[in-house]
Scaffold this active site. Structure first.
Site, PDB file in Angstrom:
ATOM      1  N   ASP A 132       0.855  -1.185   0.000  1.00 51.70           N
ATOM      2  CA  ASP A 132       0.000   0.000   0.000  1.00 51.70           C
ATOM      3  C   ASP A 132       0.893   1.239   0.000  1.00 51.70           C
ATOM      4  O   ASP A 132       1.675   1.450   0.926  1.00 51.70           O
ATOM      5  CB  ASP A 132      -0.895  -0.017   1.248  1.00 51.70           C
ATOM      6  CG  ASP A 132      -2.004   1.021   1.192  1.00 51.70           C
ATOM      7  OD1 ASP A 132      -2.144   1.687   0.149  1.00 51.70           O
ATOM      8  OD2 ASP A 132      -2.722   1.159   2.190  1.00 51.70           O
ATOM      9  N   ASP A 170      -2.914   2.495  -6.071  1.00 51.18           N
ATOM     10  CA  ASP A 170      -1.879   2.578  -5.039  1.00 51.18           C
ATOM     11  C   ASP A 170      -1.774   1.360  -4.126  1.00 51.18           C
ATOM     12  O   ASP A 170      -1.034   1.402  -3.142  1.00 51.18           O
ATOM     13  CB  ASP A 170      -2.082   3.830  -4.192  1.00 51.18           C
ATOM     14  CG  ASP A 170      -3.407   3.830  -3.442  1.00 51.18           C
ATOM     15  OD1 ASP A 170      -4.283   3.022  -3.799  1.00 51.18           O
ATOM     16  OD2 ASP A 170      -3.572   4.641  -2.515  1.00 51.18           O
ATOM     17  N   GLU A 171      -2.474   0.286  -4.426  1.00 49.00           N
ATOM     18  CA  GLU A 171      -2.335  -0.897  -3.574  1.00 49.00           C
ATOM     19  C   GLU A 171      -2.627  -2.167  -4.354  1.00 49.00           C
ATOM     20  O   GLU A 171      -3.369  -2.164  -5.341  1.00 49.00           O
ATOM     21  CB  GLU A 171      -3.233  -0.802  -2.342  1.00 49.00           C
ATOM     22  CG  GLU A 171      -4.707  -0.727  -2.633  1.00 49.00           C
ATOM     23  CD  GLU A 171      -5.548  -0.718  -1.360  1.00 49.00           C
ATOM     24  OE1 GLU A 171      -5.242  -1.489  -0.424  1.00 49.00           O
ATOM     25  OE2 GLU A 171      -6.538   0.031  -1.323  1.00 49.00           O
TER      26      GLU A 171
END
Length: 359
Positions: free
Chosen positions: A11, A105-106
């Site tokens: 993350d 983003d993860e």
């Protein structure tokens, strides 16, 4: 006996805001909000400096400005975020093909069998984070465990720029102490409902039977029963195509007035905005879902030739609400976006399309 899986959840730390601070050194160390402004709009991401003041994603720009008077607002640059996300994704594929992106983003990585032959998922996570830092200049946090739920939970433990591991033998003790609102699938409303039954931590949840949880929480009861026992069998799925993006809420008390309906829809809209901003997804069809007191479900939709922006989504939701008088108190509202930019997604992720990971 089945081999214990090794799952990493990576993350990025305050991704959008960190990218802006990376590209604009004058913003470093300052409270920053990506998206929205002092009068309207929704915050898509907040820097850690802004979070200290209580600014967070999905918050209205006006509220964020009240919480932090020196807050700096910048416009999102999704092309730039996608560019860096693509770099990060390529790093993941150096280690495994089993990558399930959740948003820009993860992502989850299954490294049980990996391309570099390293049996230690902890060392792999450290190496991946270091490579991300070297190649992009950004920090990432990671969680490591034997299933996706625990890996995702672990990635929050030592944020920012840290990692944590939850071993199989540690899971029971960890889950017993975990606050109920931090369990995957338990949002604010469900958490408050659980607290009415005296459920504040995992150990409290574990005391209730499957029959009780199913009766009180429907089909989610089985999920709650399993995860508090460390059971989450969902595999890392690299080939799931998203058909829609939505947010919804079931209310503790049926809502019967226009004021209540609009307030509830505004909160759901803000959550949808957060998911849209995090994923970069766009859509051409807006749908309003209504579940009445008698459990009957009705939907109202409107489609457009062009992808709709965030203000247009809210305008359309209000239009759909006014389209026809609601006939009884409302148990649930949902707002959905479909006819997505799947072609653009495919260009970006190839076959590795992201999957909704509901909170």
């Amino acid at each position: 006996m089945d081999k214990i899986r090794k799952i990493i959840h990576v993350d990025m730390d305050a991704f959008y805001a960190s990218v802006e601070q990376l590209d604009h050194p004058e913003l470093r160390g300052k409270p920053l909000a990506v998206g929205g402004n002092r009068e309207r709009g929704v915050v898509a991401a907040a820097s850690y400096e802004a979070r200290k003041y209580g600014v967070k994603s999905a918050m209205s720009g006006k509220m964020a400005a009240l919480k932090c008077t020196q807050l700096i607002f910048v416009k999102p640059r999704f092309d730039r975020y996608k560019e860096i996300s693509n770099q990060i994704r390529e790093i993941f594929y150096e280690y495994t093909d089993l990558v399930e992106p959740l948003s820009l983003d993860e992502a989850f990585l299954d490294v049980t069998e990996n391309k570099v032959g390293n049996p230690s998922a902890t060392l792999l996570a450290k190496e991946i984070r270091a490579k991300i830092k070297t190649q992009t200049g950004l920090n990432a946090s990671a969680g490591i465990s034997y299933n996706k739920f625990l890996a995702k939970t672990a990635s929050d433990i030592n944020k920012p720029n840290g990692q944590a591991v939850i071993l199989p033998e540690e899971a029971e003790v960890f889950l017993d102490k975990l606050p109920i609102e931090r369990f995957f699938g338990i949002g604010k409303v469900t958490a408050e409902k659980m607290k009415q039954f005296g459920i504040h931590q995992g150990k409290d949840l574990k005391e209730y039977s499957l029959q009780f949880l199913t009766k009180k929480f429907g089909k989610s009861g089985l999920h709650f029963y399993n995860i508090v026992r460390g059971i989450h069998l969902s595999e890392v799925q690299p080939n799931r195509t998203r058909k829609s993006l939505s947010a919804e809420n079931t209310f503790d008390k049926d809502l019967a007035t226009l004021k209540e309906w609009e307030k509830a829809l505004q909160e759901i809209y803000q959550e949808l905005c957060r998911r849209i901003e995090r994923t970069g997804i766009k859509g051409r069809t807006v749908t309003l879902k209504i579940k009445y007191k008698d459990f009957s479900i009705h939907t109202r939709s409107k489609s457009f030739e062009q992808y709709v922006d965030l203000p247009k989504i809210w305008e359309t939701v209000q239009e759909l609400l006014d389209q026809e008088a609601l006939t009884q108190p409302v148990r649930l509202f949902g707002i959905g976006l479909s006819n997505l930019n799947l072609t653009e997604e495919k260009d970006y992720f190839g076959k590795q399309l992201w999957l909704d990971f509901e909170e």
